[in-house]
Design a protein around this motif. Structure first.
Motif, mmCIF file in Angstrom:
data_model
loop_
_atom_site.group_PDB
_atom_site.id
_atom_site.type_symbol
_atom_site.label_atom_id
_atom_site.label_comp_id
_atom_site.label_asym_id
_atom_site.label_seq_id
_atom_site.Cartn_x
_atom_site.Cartn_y
_atom_site.Cartn_z
ATOM 1 N N GLN A 8 79.295 24.444 22.069
ATOM 2 C CA GLN A 8 77.892 24.336 21.637
ATOM 3 C C GLN A 8 77.306 22.997 22.083
ATOM 4 N N ALA A 9 78.069 21.930 21.918
ATOM 5 C CA ALA A 9 77.588 20.609 22.319
ATOM 6 C C ALA A 9 77.322 20.576 23.824
ATOM 7 N N GLU A 51 82.594 24.340 18.649
ATOM 8 C CA GLU A 51 81.628 23.251 18.474
ATOM 9 C C GLU A 51 81.464 22.454 19.776
ATOM 10 N N ARG A 66 71.337 32.086 29.207
ATOM 11 C CA ARG A 66 72.228 31.121 28.556
ATOM 12 C C ARG A 66 73.419 31.820 27.939
ATOM 13 N N GLN A 100 76.502 31.744 19.836
ATOM 14 C CA GLN A 100 75.517 31.596 20.905
ATOM 15 C C GLN A 100 74.474 32.702 20.854
ATOM 16 N N ASP A 126 70.547 31.825 21.316
ATOM 17 C CA ASP A 126 70.033 32.096 22.657
ATOM 18 C C ASP A 126 68.649 32.735 22.560
ATOM 19 N N SER A 156 74.236 22.461 24.804
ATOM 20 C CA SER A 156 72.962 21.883 24.375
ATOM 21 C C SER A 156 72.212 21.231 25.533
#
Length: 190
Positions: free
Chosen positions: A144-145, A141, A2, A66, A70, A148
């Motif tokens: 990150q979203a 952000e 990831r 991350q 991770d 997810s």
């Protein structure tokens, strides 16, 4: 795994900035297959306007955040996790100029001179600069979203791989664990 996906996604994310319809009334023509010198010049200007120093800061923030979530890097000792995150951020940031050089002819072929001029006009305006600043602030952000959903994608990928190759249920569970990073390798403690 990831973490590396995030490295690449973050590096590319800045190139996905939207283009405002500054000249929406004009119907653009298709760009020629080989960009003109003018298109290359305009593309460099467009990239200069949209790939700001804030992009490097946003990228660094994405990579460092991350590394903290991770599964593979989280399994490492804190000093190794910090080292890897800083190294990935440094090397990715170092590659940005080369990435942008490689992207220039791609964008130059994709857009006509009129489209490039419209983008430059927009991003060189107060509104355009404001949008770039806000995009860069939101980028960590937003990344990150988007990331997810990677665990769901990996779960589906494991299932599809096992469907295709005929895994046993135990092999499927092992593959899912590996894809989640639960069977990751970490450097031996010092």
């Amino acid at each position: 795994m990831r973490f590396m996906i995030v490295c690449m996604a973050a590096a590319v994310a800045g190139s996905a900035l939207g283009v405002a319809p500054a000249r929406a009334a004009e119907v653009p023509q298709t760009a020629p297959p080989a960009p003109s010198a003018r298109q290359l010049e305009l593309t460099r200007r467009y990239i200069d306007l949209t790939m700001t120093d804030q992009f490097e800061e946003s990228l660094r923030g994405i990579l460092l955040a991350q590394a903290e979530v991770d599964p593979e890097t989280r399994a490492l000792p804190p000093e190794d996790r910090t080292f890897l995150a800083e190294l990935a951020a440094e090397l990715t940031t170092d590659m940005i100029p080369q990435m942008l050089d490689e992207m220039t002819p791609v964008y130059a072929r994709a857009f006509t001179e009129a489209e490039l001029e419209a983008m430059i006009e927009f991003y060189d305006s107060e509104m355009g600069r404001s949008i770039i600043r806000k995009t860069m602030r939101a980028l960590p952000e937003a990344t990150q979203a988007a990331m997810s959903v990677v665990p769901q994608m990996l779960e589906k990928m494991a299932s599809r791989l096992c469907q295709h190759y005929g895994c046993t249920p135990a092999e499927l569970e092992q593959l899912k664990r590996e894809m989640r990073g639960e069977a990751s390798f970490a450097p031996a403690p010092k």
